[in-house]
Design a protein around this motif. Structure first.
Motif, PDB file in Angstrom:
ATOM      1  N   VAL A 128      55.991  20.296  19.079  1.00 30.26           N
ATOM      2  CA  VAL A 128      55.188  21.296  18.361  1.00 30.26           C
ATOM      3  C   VAL A 128      55.563  22.706  18.813  1.00 30.26           C
ATOM      4  CG1 VAL A 128      52.832  22.177  18.072  1.00 30.26           C
ATOM      5  CG2 VAL A 128      53.323  19.753  17.713  1.00 30.26           C
ATOM      6  N   CYS A 163      58.451  23.671  19.561  1.00 30.28           N
ATOM      7  CA  CYS A 163      59.721  24.015  18.902  1.00 30.28           C
ATOM      8  C   CYS A 163      59.541  24.413  17.442  1.00 30.28           C
ATOM      9  CB  CYS A 163      60.696  22.846  18.987  1.00 30.28           C
ATOM     10  SG  CYS A 163      61.495  22.700  20.579  1.00 30.28           S
ATOM     11  N   MET A 164      58.427  24.096  16.840  1.00 32.70           N
ATOM     12  CA  MET A 164      58.254  24.434  15.412  1.00 32.70           C
ATOM     13  C   MET A 164      58.440  25.939  15.218  1.00 32.70           C
ATOM     14  SD  MET A 164      55.048  21.895  14.495  1.00 32.70           S
ATOM     15  CE  MET A 164      54.974  22.220  12.731  1.00 32.70           C
ATOM     16  N   PRO A 165      58.970  26.319  14.052  1.00 32.06           N
ATOM     17  CA  PRO A 165      59.358  27.725  13.854  1.00 32.06           C
ATOM     18  C   PRO A 165      58.211  28.721  14.032  1.00 32.06           C
ATOM     19  CG  PRO A 165      60.159  26.346  12.047  1.00 32.06           C
ATOM     20  CD  PRO A 165      59.294  25.479  12.891  1.00 32.06           C
ATOM     21  N   ASP A 166      56.984  28.324  13.723  1.00 28.74           N
ATOM     22  CA  ASP A 166      55.869  29.262  13.841  1.00 28.74           C
ATOM     23  C   ASP A 166      55.295  29.323  15.241  1.00 28.74           C
ATOM     24  OD1 ASP A 166      56.009  30.058  11.226  1.00 28.74           O
ATOM     25  OD2 ASP A 166      54.653  28.504  10.517  1.00 28.74           O
ATOM     26  N   GLY A 196      59.575  28.188  18.377  1.00 31.94           N
ATOM     27  CA  GLY A 196      60.741  28.205  17.487  1.00 31.94           C
ATOM     28  C   GLY A 196      62.075  28.074  18.195  1.00 31.94           C
ATOM     29  N   VAL A 222      47.744  25.698  17.311  1.00 29.47           N
ATOM     30  CA  VAL A 222      48.984  25.106  16.833  1.00 29.47           C
ATOM     31  C   VAL A 222      48.657  23.707  16.277  1.00 29.47           C
ATOM     32  CG1 VAL A 222      50.373  26.391  18.495  1.00 29.47           C
ATOM     33  CG2 VAL A 222      49.553  24.103  19.093  1.00 29.47           C
TER      34      VAL A 222
END
Lengths: 538, 538
Positions: free
Chosen positions: B203, B205-208, B211, B361
């Motif tokens: 999570v 690493c997710m872009p928002d 990232g 998140v």
């Protein structure tokens, strides 16, 4: 075992639904309707209507674990079903409207679907298979009325969402059911869990994979009846990205109009769709404003390098090639060029990597295995069947069919014959049933077909195995020539000779008016094999 | 329950380790050493040396579940421990070298650590607490020699990695142990599982969120002994991102040099670090080439809006404010501006959102609750204690201490008093033990302190509660004036009057030479409360 002291918080679609409602209620969900009009909804409305759907389905007697089928194009109501049917503990079963009616009927009956949501425009298709599905108790028309059937909007209007609570779910409980449309054998069901669906969505969102983010406008061209539309509905909802659904209008003109009008930033679909779009863009330079478009993910079939290159060089659009299967929820590999290869390689090498199937995304593991069961080296030469494992890979098919596709040590046999290079990039050479086994060596039918179809006189070519008394199998090429054009066998052999070892060259060429195909348009090589089984037997 | 048919594939750190070795063996891991030299390693070397570490630790008798402590700065050897100690089934326990020796000793003994990896430069610190930790059987010096202690490089050189296999692990087994450094009470241990560590990394690493991606060069300024360095070692390894470790050199000059020299794209650390860097950048315009830097994540304390604005406007660098806790592995919220707010708001409004703690998140849930246990509305006014839950939130502390921090319905009480706006953005107003409860209303000590410290004569201000016969509690302000400057109580009250309701204004001001502090530099309000308990009693 010393157990960690962290919360036992399940990974469920319910959280995705609740998150979209809580943080992104005003983000738009746009649907192109059958009459081409654009309909605007929001995640907030999808949630509110979804709760009404839950209430309506419960009133119809739907219980946890029941299969609810959809026969629908991509639109907001399909998203309502995607998010809320799993959240109520039922199983979302997407029927593939491209299959033959008898196949759809077989699948719906095999799944014992109790309820069907169907687009009005697809009622004639439904009529052709309804007799095959006695398990169907309720049929709901999504966008209209039909005598004797339930009406989606009326059910929602009459439903009482006040008392609806969503159940606490085990993350391993079933969320979705998707059937493979294999070219051989009966279709087989893959039963996704909440856990697999969620983990797949999180990893798909990572920047090196699909990279969906909150300021994206996502256009799922891939149908929602194909492998959960690559998870795009979930990935958009968890990120709060706007979604634009194309409905039944998948022609280049309609898609380009939607991309321009809604400022689409991310689109995903199969190569044929993008080939049509590339052709339009090339012919109508400057007509379309695609300046918002950041990325296009292409998968579902091999992507020609020329298409990746054409979009990049002529239109500045990045194509990302991904590979997956219905059995993997579906994402398996992505063909990103690693930073180091990006830096060190030249344009051609980079394009070479981008045209492979890529390498495994996090938490998917890959290997390839010989006929004898040996794990093969990643030397870019050894050909073997690709096997995968991971938290969103099937462990068995629904009703325990197809047990031979799962190894004893816990891997799924993809049926794809591949080479893998030292960097881990996978290149599909063939389907395992189509690879030609000649004197202990493997010959890729796909590579030969691609080379033959590059000959100016050849419209289509299918290469298949015929039994051979000495070599076990030898390749035969079935050729459809372009109108008014021809090439001799010697010319075709000479055309191939520069690219392949001598033993790869077909021993026979047969001319056909057309290649036999399956209902989904794939070459029906089983028929070719049967028709020409004795060609080398004297 | 109808169970999905997907593989039972565990989420473990082992997969991250194997993935880095398989796909990213040549990606660099750079470490700044104590002597300022730069040492270059790769994920491939980290893996190979990690297997030797496993062999060496097994030879020392380490078994699954055993706690292995580290007392180290950020460097490649610490990464080797991060990746391989959990992968062998043992528990990686990071000791915070900033704590008082007696606290470190308490923590290591409480955890019953069996082995300690210690930097040579930190041996004097170790000497101060070693008598407190009888459980320590082996002490290994990471980067040098010391009489009577084991030597890391020698152990690795002598180890036989040939027979080492990593065990199959349950995803709920313990992977890491991190202690909170609370300002009240004893430090408490948080035992991360493999599952929580992996889900957190995906999570993050997710872009928002953070990232992190494959072409990043990640600089973890946040120490690896603070809440798993926000998972950056795992996030970089799973993405194949290059890592640059600053070692003990955390001054602005050293960090700027590293960012420029190694072309860092992503950096993460606490606000004080970035304030120092902003100051240098402002004073030395054009000296530093930070053109590669894409994002900086700042957390661990509230970020001043002026700093976010300063980096953006004067240096074109995006600061992302995130909030978390050791109890949450640690990421909880990220202050991204939603697409719609980005479009509709003006610069000041956008900055306002960026300076909040952000919103949860994916898979973290947030709520705030009154003293009476009522869940409060998201109206940007109601103040209550923030509670969170999710798969990487602690369900209990190690050894079951601090049970009062967990609610009966499964939420963790963060101890932060917050407001939440309609969009879901969380704004921390106070720590719950510091909030002042006056006549049924809550008064934020932090808001008053910030306003007081904006007065030109005030160097520092701490606002705390004193018992009051009528109002239960009333605020008292402890003030340290700047050298040679003063302000009367009336002047300070007038300064505050424009920003706060009248009942918020302190009833008393006390002048101090310095504010009492904890060993980690936070205001010690418990002492102030005790010292001035009777100030309103006649």
């Amino acid at each position: 075992m010393l157990t960690g002291r962290m919360m036992d918080f399940p990974l469920t679609v319910t959280h995705i639904l609740e998150r979209a409602r809580t943080f992104f209620p005003n983000v738009e969900v746009v649907s192109r309707r059958a009459d081409r009009s654009l309909d605007r909804s929001t995640y907030g409305q999808v949630y509110a209507r979804g709760l009404r759907l839950v209430a309506a389905l419960r009133k119809l007697g739907v219980r946890p674990g029941d299969r609810i089928a959809t026969l629908s194009w991509n639109h907001a109501e399909h998203l309502e079903a995607y998010l809320t049917i799993p959240a109520m503990g039922a199983v979302m079963h997407t029927l593939n409207l491209r299959l033959a009616p008898s196949e759809i009927g077989y699948i719906a009956n095999h799944a014992q679907d109790r309820v069907l949501l169907v687009d009005k425009s697809l009622l004639p298709l439904y009529a052709k298979f309804k007799a095959d599905v006695p398990s169907l108790e309720h049929v709901i028309v999504v966008d209209g009325k039909e005598d004797g059937l339930l009406e989606y909007e009326k059910l929602l209007a009459e439903a009482d969402p006040a008392g609806v609570t969503l159940p606490a779910l085990d993350e391993n409980s079933a969320a979705m059911l998707c059937y493979t449309s294999g070219t051989t054998g009966s279709p087989k069901g893959v039963l996704y869990s909440h856990r697999s669906t969620v983990l797949h969505a999180l990893v798909a969102c990572m920047p090196d994979n699909l990279g969906i983010r909150g300021d994206d406008t996502v256009l799922p061209v891939v149908p929602m009846f194909h492998a959960a539309a690559w998870g795009l509905p979930y990935e958009a909802a968890i990120s709060g990205a706007k979604i634009v659904f194309p409905g039944p209008h998948l022609d280049p003109e309609s898609l380009l109009d939607l991309i321009e009008r809604e400022r689409v930033t991310f689109a995903g679909g199969v190569p044929t769709i993008w080939l049509g779009i590339l052709d339009r863009l090339d012919r109508e330079k400057g007509r379309w404003d695609l300046s918002a478009l950041r990325r296009m993910i292409v998968g579902g079939a091999a992507v020609p390098a020329s298409m990746i290159d054409g979009f990049a060089k002529r239109h500045g659009i990045e194509i990302i090639h991904a590979w997956g299967m219905t059995e993997m929820n579906p994402l398996g590999t992505v063909a990103r060029v690693k930073e180091q290869l990006q830096r060190e390689g030249d344009d051609e090498q980079r394009l070479g990597y981008r045209a492979t199937q890529g390498f495994a995304v996090p938490f998917v593991e890959q290997r390839h295995v010989s006929d004898e069961g040996d794990i093969l080296p990643w030397d870019n030469t050894s050909m073997g069947e690709l096997e995968v494992r991971g938290p969103w890979v099937a462990s068995s098919y629904y009703a325990d069919e197809g047990k031979d596709r799962f190894t004893k040590d816990g891997w799924f046999k993809t049926g794809d014959v591949v080479r893998i290079c030292g960097e881990g990039y996978v290149r599909i050479c063939d389907r395992s049933k189509d690879v030609i086994k000649s004197g202990g060596e493997w010959i890729s039918s796909v590579a030969l077909e691609n080379a033959l179809m590059a000959h100016p006189s050849v419209l289509e070519a299918a290469v298949f195995a015929a039994n051979h008394p000495k070599w076990s199998e030898r390749p035969v090429a079935a050729i459809v020539f372009r109108e008014g054009m021809r090439a001799s066998h010697e010319e075709l052999a000479a055309h191939l000779a520069s690219s392949f070892p001598k033993y790869w060259l077909p021993d026979a060429y047969v001319e056909l008016a057309q290649i036999p195909r399956t209902s989904t348009g794939k070459f029906l090589k089983t028929k070719l094999r049967a028709d020409y089984a004795g060609i080398f037997e004297k």
